[in-house]
Design an enzyme around this catalytic site. Structure first.
Site, mmCIF file in Angstrom:
data_model
loop_
_atom_site.group_PDB
_atom_site.id
_atom_site.type_symbol
_atom_site.label_atom_id
_atom_site.label_comp_id
_atom_site.label_asym_id
_atom_site.label_seq_id
_atom_site.Cartn_x
_atom_site.Cartn_y
_atom_site.Cartn_z
ATOM 1 N N THR A 1 -6.291 -2.867 2.410
ATOM 2 C CA THR A 1 -5.059 -2.019 2.106
ATOM 3 C C THR A 1 -4.007 -1.813 3.308
ATOM 4 O O THR A 1 -2.708 -1.860 3.264
ATOM 5 C CB THR A 1 -5.399 -0.473 1.524
ATOM 6 O OG1 THR A 1 -6.477 -0.065 2.639
ATOM 7 C CG2 THR A 1 -5.779 -0.479 0.244
ATOM 8 N N HIS B 1 -9.958 7.662 -0.557
ATOM 9 C CA HIS B 1 -10.912 7.801 0.286
ATOM 10 C C HIS B 1 -11.147 9.125 1.003
ATOM 11 O O HIS B 1 -11.442 9.391 2.082
ATOM 12 C CB HIS B 1 -11.030 6.783 1.623
ATOM 13 C CG HIS B 1 -11.266 5.463 0.909
ATOM 14 N ND1 HIS B 1 -12.547 4.965 0.658
ATOM 15 C CD2 HIS B 1 -10.339 4.455 0.526
ATOM 16 C CE1 HIS B 1 -12.314 3.685 0.077
ATOM 17 N NE2 HIS B 1 -11.159 3.419 0.244
ATOM 18 N N CYS C 1 -5.269 10.434 -1.139
ATOM 19 C CA CYS C 1 -5.795 9.001 -0.762
ATOM 20 C C CYS C 1 -7.174 8.786 -1.242
ATOM 21 O O CYS C 1 -8.150 9.688 -1.586
ATOM 22 C CB CYS C 1 -5.950 8.803 0.620
ATOM 23 S SG CYS C 1 -6.755 7.550 1.314
ATOM 24 N N ASP D 1 1.566 -0.798 -5.379
ATOM 25 C CA ASP D 1 1.112 0.449 -5.525
ATOM 26 C C ASP D 1 2.223 1.524 -6.041
ATOM 27 O O ASP D 1 2.986 1.850 -5.334
ATOM 28 C CB ASP D 1 0.264 1.061 -4.204
ATOM 29 C CG ASP D 1 -0.405 2.274 -4.417
ATOM 30 O OD1 ASP D 1 -0.583 2.784 -5.527
ATOM 31 O OD2 ASP D 1 -1.081 2.837 -3.577
ATOM 32 N N SER E 1 0.775 -1.358 -0.101
ATOM 33 C CA SER E 1 0.013 0.141 0.035
ATOM 34 C C SER E 1 0.785 1.315 -0.095
ATOM 35 O O SER E 1 1.528 1.346 0.847
ATOM 36 C CB SER E 1 -0.873 0.058 1.200
ATOM 37 O OG SER E 1 -1.393 1.157 1.330
ATOM 38 N N GLY E 2 0.559 2.307 -1.004
ATOM 39 C CA GLY E 2 1.295 3.535 -0.928
ATOM 40 C C GLY E 2 0.971 4.257 0.169
ATOM 41 O O GLY E 2 1.793 5.219 0.884
ATOM 42 N N ASN F 1 -10.695 -2.956 -3.070
ATOM 43 C CA ASN F 1 -10.193 -2.330 -1.815
ATOM 44 C C ASN F 1 -11.242 -2.643 -0.737
ATOM 45 O O ASN F 1 -12.293 -1.971 -0.618
ATOM 46 C CB ASN F 1 -9.769 -0.904 -1.950
ATOM 47 C CG ASN F 1 -9.138 -0.411 -0.422
ATOM 48 O OD1 ASN F 1 -8.954 -1.353 0.375
ATOM 49 N ND2 ASN F 1 -9.006 0.894 -0.504
ATOM 50 N N ASN F 2 -11.159 -3.520 0.150
ATOM 51 C CA ASN F 2 -12.084 -3.738 1.211
ATOM 52 C C ASN F 2 -11.522 -2.844 2.460
ATOM 53 O O ASN F 2 -10.742 -3.478 3.497
ATOM 54 C CB ASN F 2 -12.082 -5.228 1.775
ATOM 55 C CG ASN F 2 -12.460 -6.201 0.837
ATOM 56 O OD1 ASN F 2 -12.874 -7.273 1.214
ATOM 57 N ND2 ASN F 2 -12.770 -5.906 -0.424
#
Length: 531
Positions: A450, A223, A221, A183, A100-101, A379-380
């Site tokens: 992630t 989200h 990001c 990523d 994950s970045g 992506n959960n």
């Protein structure tokens, strides 16, 4: 080549060298070779790319064959994850690692913790890939070392059947090496910068690169708010750069995952170039929020689009960003995904604001009308409040069915007061089966979380600190960590062995013979864990 064959090959090689190699043990050579199966990151990338391609074909045949991964921010975390998977399930099949970045930015940057905005050093990404595979290779070496010691013990005991059984396990050893989906954010610059970084990531072992359609210097990001996308052609240039990197390095099966953030991105930095009506640039521009104007209304700094004989002025913010029409996110996601799959991507990723199979499946159905074998990486995310989301989904479903929901307050369903309720039980069951159901109904080939190990590290450390520095004292560690490790068979309870002490002892014996000063003698306190 089997272990026995490798021993014979080493014997032949040693014999060819004459008396000067008499002190070299052929079986020790075979053991060292078995423990070092993968010599380079490119060996790993080619091996794991083949695995991913086989898994993709298996999923196409039956969506029950979906794959999974957890994000890991350190080599030790990835190693322990794969050791646990082998212990509990007997195989690593269809289980990957995710890099994950977000976790690189938050945990691995020389600048210290950073937000997920591509501000961290780009070199920290291939460095983490290399670190993860170093730890996975060490897990292989450790597991084989234990088997070799068991083989020696069986031979010393004259138990031929036991020795043969262990020999079979050595010959058929399953590696801890699995695919990493890595990523690359938005590419860290232009297409050339993306190509150069992609090569470093592949050389470190990555067989799958995930790249997103945000603007590199405005990246957020997935989200968070404030996301800005780029026109398709700009993004596709970076997709092609990744493909060229794979092909140049001989990883012909390399996998590209293209992520669209269009569902949550309402802005674009530029108007796409269009040479004719209906082309890709024109389709991108058609989503812009525009107002019709006349030539007399033009201002000196205006940018205008001509469509159907009309002048249209896209709405431009003080930041000089252009705005998309509200409600166009899903249509843009569908176009982004189709375009990526038609231009070199193997898998797609749609970043959503909630885990809703109906929403995801609706977009995938539209994509599959054009690309029938389209497959999604999903992506959960820990950014979703899974408990609240699924309780509200059940509430809405019950209400639509006409069931009485008066005992529940939809806005406060996260409350522990509802934990024992029928609604909470159904929500938990939907969460439990989410991956299986979404793989079947929404085209999700790969499910990942992630940054789960970021949260587990924080939670376990909080629990230990609360107890050890509180009234529990040393019992806070012994009862809830060490005793649990022993009883659950956690490999690293024997932390010296996990760190390679026994492997080092074997090397000392092979190198120095009877003069070897080994660590695993009777005074080694790790012997307390032998049982």
């Amino acid at each position: 080549m089997s272990y026995t064959q490798d021993i014979q090959e080493a014997r032949n090689l040693i014999a060819d060298r004459g008396n000067s190699w008499d002190a070299i043990d052929a079986e020790a050579v075979a053991r060292m070779r078995a423990q070092n199966k993968f010599k380079t990151g490119l060996d790993i990338a080619r091996y794991t790319a083949k695995i991913m391609r086989e898994d993709m074909a298996a999923y196409d045949a039956d969506p029950a064959n979906y794959t999974q991964s957890l994000g890991c921010w350190h080599g030790f975390i990835g190693q322990q994850k794969m050791i646990s998977i082998k212990k509990h399930f007997g195989s690593t099949k269809r289980r990957y690692l995710y890099l994950s970045g977000w976790m690189v930015a938050a945990l691995r940057s020389d600048f210290g913790p950073l937000p997920d905005q591509s501000m961290h050093e780009k070199t920290s990404v291939p460095a983490l890939i290399e670190e993860l595979y170093t730890f996975l290779r060490q897990a292989d070496s450790r597991e084989l070392n234990l088997l070799f010691r068991d083989l020696d013990a069986a031979r010393d005991a004259g138990d031929a059947n036991k020795a043969a059984e262990i020999q079979h396990r050595i010959d058929n050893h399953e590696t801890h090496i699995v695919p990493i989906i890595a990523d690359i954010d938005a590419g860290f610059g232009n297409a050339e910068a993306t190509y150069l970084l992609a090569k470093k990531m592949i050389e470190a072992g990555a067989c799958a690169l995930q790249i997103e359609n945000q603007v590199s210097d405005e990246k957020q990001c997935g989200h968070q708010d404030g996301k800005v996308t780029v026109p398709h052609e700009d993004f596709l240039a970076k997709v092609r750069a990744c493909r060229y990197a794979f092909l140049e390095l001989g990883v012909d099966d390399g996998v590209i995952v293209t992520r669209t953030d269009s569902l949550g991105a309402g802005l674009t930095k530029q108007i796409a170039y269009s040479s004719e009506a209906g082309d890709l640039g024109d389709q991108y521009n058609a989503f812009l929020d525009c107002e019709e104007i006349s030539a007399d209304e033009l201002r000196s700094s205006d940018v205008v689009i001509k469509r159907d004989g009309k002048l249209l002025r896209p709405k431009r913010l003080p930041s000089n960003l252009f705005q998309f029409r509200p409600g166009t996110g899903e249509d843009r996601c569908v176009l982004d995904s189709i375009t990526s799959l038609q231009n070199g991507a193997d898998l797609i990723w749609i970043e959503t604001e909630k885990p809703h199979i109906g929403q995801i499946g609706g977009m995938m159905n539209r994509i599959r009308e054009v690309v029938p074998n389209a497959k999604l990486v999903y992506n959960n995310s820990p950014s979703f409040n899974w408990t609240l989301n699924f309780r509200q989904q059940v509430y809405d479903a019950w209400e639509a069915e006409g069931r009485d929901v008066s005992a529940y307050d939809r806005a406060t369903l996260m409350s522990a007061a509802y934990d024992g309720s029928e609604l909470a039980a159904e929500a938990d069951e939907r969460i439990r089966t989410f991956q299986r159901d979404a793989a079947r109904d929404a085209g999700i080939f790969h499910h990942l979380i992630t940054l789960p190990t970021y949260h587990t590290a924080a939670l376990s450390t909080d629990n230990l600190a609360k107890e050890y520095f509180g009234e529990e004292g040393m019992l806070g560690y012994v009862k809830n960590v060490q005793r649990a490790e022993i009883r659950q068979g956690i490999a690293c309870v024997k932390h010296q062995n996990m760190a390679g002490s026994d492997i080092g002892d074997d090397h000392k014996e092979w190198f120095a013979g009877e003069a070897a000063l080994k660590a695993s003698g009777k005074d080694n306190t790790m012997n307390q864990f032998a049982a």
